[in-house]
Design a protein around this motif. Structure first.
Motif, PDB file in Angstrom:
ATOM      1  N   ILE A  38       3.307  37.007 -27.547  1.00 40.39           N
ATOM      2  CA  ILE A  38       2.313  37.031 -26.480  1.00 40.39           C
ATOM      3  C   ILE A  38       1.637  35.676 -26.320  1.00 40.39           C
ATOM      4  O   ILE A  38       1.399  35.210 -25.199  1.00 40.39           O
ATOM      5  CB  ILE A  38       1.264  38.129 -26.756  1.00 40.39           C
ATOM      6  CG1 ILE A  38       1.917  39.508 -26.667  1.00 40.39           C
ATOM      7  CG2 ILE A  38       0.100  38.031 -25.770  1.00 40.39           C
ATOM      8  CD1 ILE A  38       1.008  40.651 -27.057  1.00 40.39           C
ATOM      9  N   GLU A  39       1.346  35.015 -27.435  1.00 42.13           N
ATOM     10  CA  GLU A  39       0.644  33.728 -27.362  1.00 42.13           C
ATOM     11  C   GLU A  39       1.500  32.628 -26.738  1.00 42.13           C
ATOM     12  O   GLU A  39       0.992  31.553 -26.411  1.00 42.13           O
ATOM     13  CB  GLU A  39       0.171  33.293 -28.745  1.00 42.13           C
ATOM     14  CG  GLU A  39       1.250  33.247 -29.804  1.00 42.13           C
ATOM     15  CD  GLU A  39       1.377  34.543 -30.593  1.00 42.13           C
ATOM     16  OE1 GLU A  39       1.862  34.470 -31.746  1.00 42.13           O
ATOM     17  OE2 GLU A  39       0.997  35.607 -30.060  1.00 42.13           O
ATOM     18  N   ASP A  40       2.787  32.880 -26.536  1.00 45.29           N
ATOM     19  CA  ASP A  40       3.678  31.861 -25.977  1.00 45.29           C
ATOM     20  C   ASP A  40       3.898  31.995 -24.474  1.00 45.29           C
ATOM     21  O   ASP A  40       4.553  31.139 -23.871  1.00 45.29           O
ATOM     22  CB  ASP A  40       5.054  31.929 -26.660  1.00 45.29           C
ATOM     23  CG  ASP A  40       5.006  31.522 -28.119  1.00 45.29           C
ATOM     24  OD1 ASP A  40       4.079  30.771 -28.487  1.00 45.29           O
ATOM     25  OD2 ASP A  40       5.880  31.961 -28.886  1.00 45.29           O
ATOM     26  N   ILE A  41       3.382  33.048 -23.845  1.00 45.73           N
ATOM     27  CA  ILE A  41       3.772  33.311 -22.458  1.00 45.73           C
ATOM     28  C   ILE A  41       3.319  32.227 -21.481  1.00 45.73           C
ATOM     29  O   ILE A  41       3.908  32.071 -20.416  1.00 45.73           O
ATOM     30  CB  ILE A  41       3.264  34.691 -21.983  1.00 45.73           C
ATOM     31  CG1 ILE A  41       1.747  34.774 -22.036  1.00 45.73           C
ATOM     32  CG2 ILE A  41       3.896  35.803 -22.792  1.00 45.73           C
ATOM     33  CD1 ILE A  41       1.201  36.098 -21.509  1.00 45.73           C
ATOM     34  N   GLY A  42       2.301  31.459 -21.844  1.00 43.04           N
ATOM     35  CA  GLY A  42       1.847  30.394 -20.962  1.00 43.04           C
ATOM     36  C   GLY A  42       2.362  29.021 -21.339  1.00 43.04           C
ATOM     37  O   GLY A  42       1.914  28.009 -20.782  1.00 43.04           O
ATOM     38  N   ASP A  43       3.326  28.963 -22.254  1.00 43.30           N
ATOM     39  CA  ASP A  43       3.843  27.681 -22.729  1.00 43.30           C
ATOM     40  C   ASP A  43       4.468  26.873 -21.594  1.00 43.30           C
ATOM     41  O   ASP A  43       5.100  27.422 -20.686  1.00 43.30           O
ATOM     42  CB  ASP A  43       4.885  27.926 -23.826  1.00 43.30           C
ATOM     43  CG  ASP A  43       5.236  26.655 -24.580  1.00 43.30           C
ATOM     44  OD1 ASP A  43       6.063  25.877 -24.069  1.00 43.30           O
ATOM     45  OD2 ASP A  43       4.682  26.445 -25.673  1.00 43.30           O
ATOM     46  N   ASP A  44       4.316  25.561 -21.665  1.00 41.14           N
ATOM     47  CA  ASP A  44       4.801  24.681 -20.602  1.00 41.14           C
ATOM     48  C   ASP A  44       6.315  24.734 -20.429  1.00 41.14           C
ATOM     49  O   ASP A  44       6.827  24.416 -19.352  1.00 41.14           O
ATOM     50  CB  ASP A  44       4.370  23.241 -20.896  1.00 41.14           C
ATOM     51  CG  ASP A  44       4.828  22.272 -19.819  1.00 41.14           C
ATOM     52  OD1 ASP A  44       4.362  22.402 -18.667  1.00 41.14           O
ATOM     53  OD2 ASP A  44       5.675  21.404 -20.115  1.00 41.14           O
ATOM     54  N   ARG A  45       7.038  25.144 -21.465  1.00 42.81           N
ATOM     55  CA  ARG A  45       8.499  25.170 -21.333  1.00 42.81           C
ATOM     56  C   ARG A  45       8.963  26.189 -20.298  1.00 42.81           C
ATOM     57  O   ARG A  45      10.111  26.152 -19.855  1.00 42.81           O
ATOM     58  CB  ARG A  45       9.155  25.460 -22.681  1.00 42.81           C
ATOM     59  CG  ARG A  45       8.986  26.877 -23.214  1.00 42.81           C
ATOM     60  CD  ARG A  45       9.668  27.000 -24.572  1.00 42.81           C
ATOM     61  NE  ARG A  45       9.672  28.344 -25.117  1.00 42.81           N
ATOM     62  CZ  ARG A  45       8.686  28.881 -25.822  1.00 42.81           C
ATOM     63  NH1 ARG A  45       7.581  28.163 -26.058  1.00 42.81           N
ATOM     64  NH2 ARG A  45       8.779  30.114 -26.294  1.00 42.81           N
ATOM     65  N   PHE A  46       8.067  27.095 -19.900  1.00 45.73           N
ATOM     66  CA  PHE A  46       8.416  28.097 -18.897  1.00 45.73           C
ATOM     67  C   PHE A  46       8.049  27.672 -17.473  1.00 45.73           C
ATOM     68  O   PHE A  46       8.367  28.388 -16.522  1.00 45.73           O
ATOM     69  CB  PHE A  46       7.714  29.422 -19.208  1.00 45.73           C
ATOM     70  CG  PHE A  46       8.063  30.003 -20.551  1.00 45.73           C
ATOM     71  CD1 PHE A  46       9.378  30.273 -20.887  1.00 45.73           C
ATOM     72  CD2 PHE A  46       7.071  30.271 -21.481  1.00 45.73           C
ATOM     73  CE1 PHE A  46       9.702  30.814 -22.131  1.00 45.73           C
ATOM     74  CE2 PHE A  46       7.379  30.811 -22.719  1.00 45.73           C
ATOM     75  CZ  PHE A  46       8.699  31.082 -23.050  1.00 45.73           C
ATOM     76  N   SER A  47       7.362  26.551 -17.325  1.00 47.67           N
ATOM     77  CA  SER A  47       6.936  26.147 -15.981  1.00 47.67           C
ATOM     78  C   SER A  47       8.165  25.928 -15.102  1.00 47.67           C
ATOM     79  O   SER A  47       9.172  25.367 -15.534  1.00 47.67           O
ATOM     80  CB  SER A  47       6.090  24.873 -16.037  1.00 47.67           C
ATOM     81  OG  SER A  47       6.895  23.738 -16.277  1.00 47.67           O
ATOM     82  N   PHE A  48       8.077  26.380 -13.865  1.00 46.26           N
ATOM     83  CA  PHE A  48       9.220  26.272 -12.965  1.00 46.26           C
ATOM     84  C   PHE A  48       9.613  24.814 -12.732  1.00 46.26           C
ATOM     85  O   PHE A  48      10.798  24.492 -12.644  1.00 46.26           O
ATOM     86  CB  PHE A  48       8.914  26.957 -11.635  1.00 46.26           C
ATOM     87  CG  PHE A  48       8.848  28.456 -11.720  1.00 46.26           C
ATOM     88  CD1 PHE A  48       9.743  29.166 -12.503  1.00 46.26           C
ATOM     89  CD2 PHE A  48       7.896  29.167 -10.997  1.00 46.26           C
ATOM     90  CE1 PHE A  48       9.702  30.551 -12.581  1.00 46.26           C
ATOM     91  CE2 PHE A  48       7.845  30.552 -11.062  1.00 46.26           C
ATOM     92  CZ  PHE A  48       8.744  31.247 -11.854  1.00 46.26           C
ATOM     93  N   ASP A  49       8.629  23.929 -12.623  1.00 45.38           N
ATOM     94  CA  ASP A  49       8.941  22.507 -12.440  1.00 45.38           C
ATOM     95  C   ASP A  49       9.803  21.997 -13.590  1.00 45.38           C
ATOM     96  O   ASP A  49      10.823  21.329 -13.379  1.00 45.38           O
ATOM     97  CB  ASP A  49       7.646  21.688 -12.366  1.00 45.38           C
ATOM     98  CG  ASP A  49       7.071  21.626 -10.963  1.00 45.38           C
ATOM     99  OD1 ASP A  49       7.858  21.440 -10.016  1.00 45.38           O
ATOM    100  OD2 ASP A  49       5.848  21.760 -10.818  1.00 45.38           O
ATOM    101  N   ARG A  50       9.380  22.309 -14.796  1.00 46.97           N
ATOM    102  CA  ARG A  50      10.115  21.825 -15.969  1.00 46.97           C
ATOM    103  C   ARG A  50      11.503  22.454 -16.056  1.00 46.97           C
ATOM    104  O   ARG A  50      12.492  21.753 -16.341  1.00 46.97           O
ATOM    105  CB  ARG A  50       9.318  22.126 -17.236  1.00 46.97           C
ATOM    106  CG  ARG A  50      10.023  21.720 -18.517  1.00 46.97           C
ATOM    107  CD  ARG A  50       9.093  21.786 -19.702  1.00 46.97           C
ATOM    108  NE  ARG A  50       9.810  21.668 -20.961  1.00 46.97           N
ATOM    109  CZ  ARG A  50       9.228  21.642 -22.155  1.00 46.97           C
ATOM    110  NH1 ARG A  50       7.907  21.715 -22.250  1.00 46.97           N
ATOM    111  NH2 ARG A  50       9.950  21.539 -23.257  1.00 46.97           N
TER     112      ARG A  50
END
Length: 282
Positions: free
Chosen positions: A74-86
């Motif tokens: 749960i603590e990983d759901i906002g991680d930058d590796r998931f950003s659409f740009d990235r």
């Protein structure tokens, strides 16, 4: 595949062996749901060794999507590796490395696609398409139970919860009476976890926290809870939902209105603030 499906869309993990499962059915489109470029690379490389490429890939952002989420915790759901740009940028490099042309595997962005401006932005950035879920679930034509639509349409940010599912993945759902009660007793249920027979008798999950006695993950029957939601049982059902606001607020509108808005940004002329709050339960 043998039943005549045109496509298989598979999430909740890395479908590394999906080409093997669909062997003998080359015309059936295989579409994995993934959330980061690393997983996309693993799947493409494994599938290439099997002589198959994904017909498309759904890239689902765990910070915005509903249901099971593509993060390990749960603590990983906002991680930058998931950003659409990235993800888009890293996939461009991945495709070059693998000798694939951009667009040869369409990337379909999912999660939070609730307005025309956002959709237009990501299409311009290189996405082949977007996936929209909750907004269509609450349309007039949706065959969902009226109570199911009501729960999704009237949910607010403060009534959504992320929790660990019985499948071992983070999930997002509306805080209904059952979910509130379950979360308040989750730690006690986990302490009492033990192996048991499948409650429904058909073992819908390869690994199930309840059946297999896995104390660190969810302790409920997901098939039973989702079935109760489908029947409109607000008290006992599990209602998965995306995080964002809906295009028409609480209003239940036709698919034609939704499509017109998503494609043009124009909302129906008769959609006032009052009608947006009025949910049709007919």
């Amino acid at each position: 595949c043998e039943s005549g499906a045109d496509a298989i869309v598979m999430g909740a993990g890395l479908p590394l062996d999906l080409p093997d499962l669909a062997a003998g059915h080359p015309k059936v489109a295989l579409i994995p749901i993934l959330s980061e470029s690393r997983g996309i690379g693993l799947v493409i490389r494994r599938w290439m060794k099997k002589g198959r490429l994904p017909d498309a890939i759904v890239v689902e952002h765990p910070a915005h999507a509903g249901g099971h989420l593509g993060a390990s915790a749960i603590e990983d759901i906002g991680d930058d590796r998931f950003s659409f740009d990235r993800v888009l940028d890293e996939c461009r490099e991945l495709f070059k490395t693998l000798g694939l042309t951009w667009g040869s595997i369409p990337l379909i962005l999912a999660g939070g696609m609730n307005n025309h401006t956002k959709i237009r932005h990501w299409l311009d950035k290189g996405a082949a398409a977007v996936q929209v879920g909750t907004a269509f679930a609450v349309t007039e034509e949706s065959d969902a139970h009226p109570a199911f639509k009501h729960v999704l349409a009237t949910a607010r940010p403060e009534t959504l919860r992320e929790f660990t599912s019985v499948a071992g993945l983070p999930a997002r759902a509306v805080l209904t009476p059952w979910l509130a009660k379950y979360l308040s007793t989750e730690s006690r249920l986990q302490r009492r976890a033990k192996t048991r027979d499948c409650l429904e008798g058909f073992d819908c999950l390869q690994a199930c926290g309840l059946r297999d006695g896995i104390a660190r993950i969810g302790q409920f029957c997901i098939d039973l809870k989702l079935a109760q939601a489908v029947r409109g049982d607000v008290e006992r059902g599990l209602f998965f939902r995306g995080k964002g606001t809906l295009p028409f607020g609480e209003a239940i509108r036709p698919v034609a209105d939704l499509m017109h808005y998503l494609l043009t940004g124009e909302k129906p002329a008769d959609l006032t603030e009052d009608t947006a709050r009025a949910v049709s339960m007919a």
